[in-house]
Design an enzyme around this catalytic site. Structure first.
Site, PDB file in Angstrom:
ATOM      1  N   GLU A  41      57.698  65.417 -12.970  1.00  0.00           N
ATOM      2  CA  GLU A  41      58.351  64.457 -13.706  1.00  0.00           C
ATOM      3  C   GLU A  41      59.220  65.034 -14.681  1.00  0.00           C
ATOM      4  O   GLU A  41      59.016  66.125 -15.149  1.00  0.00           O
ATOM      5  CB  GLU A  41      57.384  63.276 -14.166  1.00  0.00           C
ATOM      6  CG  GLU A  41      56.341  62.600 -13.178  1.00  0.00           C
ATOM      7  CD  GLU A  41      55.575  61.623 -13.810  1.00  0.00           C
ATOM      8  OE1 GLU A  41      55.358  60.630 -13.455  1.00  0.00           O
ATOM      9  OE2 GLU A  41      54.652  62.194 -14.844  1.00  0.00           O
ATOM     10  N   CYS A  80      63.722  65.771 -21.173  1.00  0.00           N
ATOM     11  CA  CYS A  80      62.362  66.387 -21.226  1.00  0.00           C
ATOM     12  C   CYS A  80      62.093  66.756 -19.850  1.00  0.00           C
ATOM     13  O   CYS A  80      61.896  65.898 -18.931  1.00  0.00           O
ATOM     14  CB  CYS A  80      61.158  65.435 -21.726  1.00  0.00           C
ATOM     15  SG  CYS A  80      59.728  66.281 -21.644  1.00  0.00           S
ATOM     16  N   CYS A 115      44.553  71.647 -21.962  1.00  0.00           N
ATOM     17  CA  CYS A 115      44.030  70.810 -23.156  1.00  0.00           C
ATOM     18  C   CYS A 115      43.496  69.342 -22.807  1.00  0.00           C
ATOM     19  O   CYS A 115      44.195  68.820 -22.077  1.00  0.00           O
ATOM     20  CB  CYS A 115      45.627  70.554 -23.921  1.00  0.00           C
ATOM     21  SG  CYS A 115      46.490  72.290 -24.298  1.00  0.00           S
ATOM     22  N   CYS A 146      54.580  61.931 -24.462  1.00  0.00           N
ATOM     23  CA  CYS A 146      54.009  63.565 -24.496  1.00  0.00           C
ATOM     24  C   CYS A 146      52.600  63.251 -24.307  1.00  0.00           C
ATOM     25  O   CYS A 146      51.838  62.133 -24.816  1.00  0.00           O
ATOM     26  CB  CYS A 146      54.169  63.695 -25.945  1.00  0.00           C
ATOM     27  SG  CYS A 146      53.498  65.223 -26.349  1.00  0.00           S
TER      28      CYS A 146
END
Length: 370
Positions: free
Chosen positions: A106, A125, A136, A363
């Site tokens: 993406e 982005c 994470c 994010c």
């Protein structure tokens, strides 16, 4: 350390056929002449690709039809759009891409209107890997695991598609110009070092050989692969470095950012300091604010004390929700107190303007769900 090549650059296995965007200017001319065409056709193709954002030879009508037919071999389809979703009055657009082998990635295109003294920004982005191997626990991408590295051209194609979408007015606000690129999508950019470095050259190379973007408008984010950060400093490209720290103490960071078990906070900051010294550029510390996990007053104070003498800026990120996560964003009053404790220690800090959260485009939310 014998395993470092694996950190820097995984094998090419599974990557797509060579594309024009994989090639530097010299290799482009060589590839074109191998097709039986004069070398200057490479320059014409560069102009089409990097300034007109065109990747369909049939639309390159300033080239002879016979040349277009041959040049098609250098422009294989790498990314196929599965769907695009918009939010923020059309100012944010997330696109899901299918790669040649079925892998999904993406990218997110965002327009930030001019405010006060700041100019309008159109930022993309982009992803550097299909999935991510950093694991994470608060990041949807990291929890999905790593599929593979992207090729240089697969990364560049995300930028070209974004530039084309901006120029065509596919974002709210009408036609615009892509101004910023952030390597903050899927994957750890510095774990795909060689191809990310080649992509950076394509981004900053003056048009028509590249996109001609400002070095200062490009950000490479890393969880802290220390050898690769120092290697990027030696490359002397002058792009912005962002370090995803998320905790100032090793005990917590070992859990939040598992690569910390290999390179501790002190080593990561030392590498970032080397980058700042060699480039003269302030680096960014990315810090996701997680309720009752890393938002305590003492951690704000420790972070401030660590960064006060450094050429660093803190970018606080309200945690974005991900499926199945037990964690939540810090309350606003806790966030404000965290900011104040940093500022009183002389540390520059901002809170990120969260975009695309409702379309899982913010994010930590990119999961490339089909």
């Amino acid at each position: 350390m014998s395993s470092l090549p694996l950190v820097f650059d995984a094998p090419r296995r599974g990557l797509p056929p060579t594309h024009f965007a994989d090639l530097d200017p010299g290799a482009r001319r060589a590839a074109v002449t191998e097709l039986g065409l004069p070398g200057f056709r490479a320059d014409q193709l560069s102009r089409q690709y990097y300034t007109r954002f065109e990747n369909d030879p049939a639309a390159m009508t300033d080239l002879p039809a016979a040349a277009r037919e041959k040049l098609a071999a250098l422009l294989p389809t790498l990314l196929t759009e599965v769907r695009s979703t918009t939010t923020d009055d059309g100012m944010t657009r997330k696109t899901l891409w299918r790669l040649h082998d079925g892998a999904l990635v993406e990218s997110v295109l965002m327009r930030y209107p001019a405010r006060g003294d700041s100019r309008e920004r159109v930022t993309v982005c982009i992803s550097s890997q299909a999935g991510c191997g950093m694991a994470c626990p608060f990041c949807a991408t990291g929890q999905g695991g790593l599929t593979r590295n992207l090729s240089t051209a697969e990364i560049v194609e995300q930028v070209r598609a974004a530039a084309r979408a901006a120029a065509r007015g596919d974002l709210g606000g009408g036609p615009g110009r892509l101004s910023n690129v952030v390597f903050m999508g899927m994957g750890e950019p510095l774990a795909n070092y060689n191809r990310v470095l080649a992509t950076l050259h394509r981004l900053i190379e003056p048009a028509p050989a590249g996109f001609g973007l400002s070095r200062r408008s490009i950000t490479v984010s890393s969880v802290g692969l220390v050898p690769a950060i120092t290697r990027l400093a030696d490359a002397d490209l002058g792009v912005t470095l962002a370090v995803s720290l998320h905790a100032p103490d090793d005990e917590l960071r070992d859990t939040l950012v598992p690569v910390n078990t290999r390179w501790k906070v002190a080593e990561v900051l030392e590498a970032a300091d080397i980058y700042a010294a060699k480039t003269g550029r302030r680096y960014s510390i990315e810090y996701a604010m997680i309720r009752d996990v890393n938002d305590q007053a003492w951690r704000a104070e420790l972070l401030g004390d660590l960064l006060a003498p450094r050429l660093a800026h803190v970018n606080l990120i309200p945690l974005n929700p991900t499926p199945g996560s037990e964690w939540d964003a810090s309350p606003k009053n806790v966030e404000r107190a965290f900011v104040e404790r940093l500022e009183v220690r002389g540390v520059s800090v901002t809170v990120r303007d969260t975009r695309g959260q409702d379309i899982d485009g913010a994010c930590g939310q990119l999961a490339a769900a089909p």
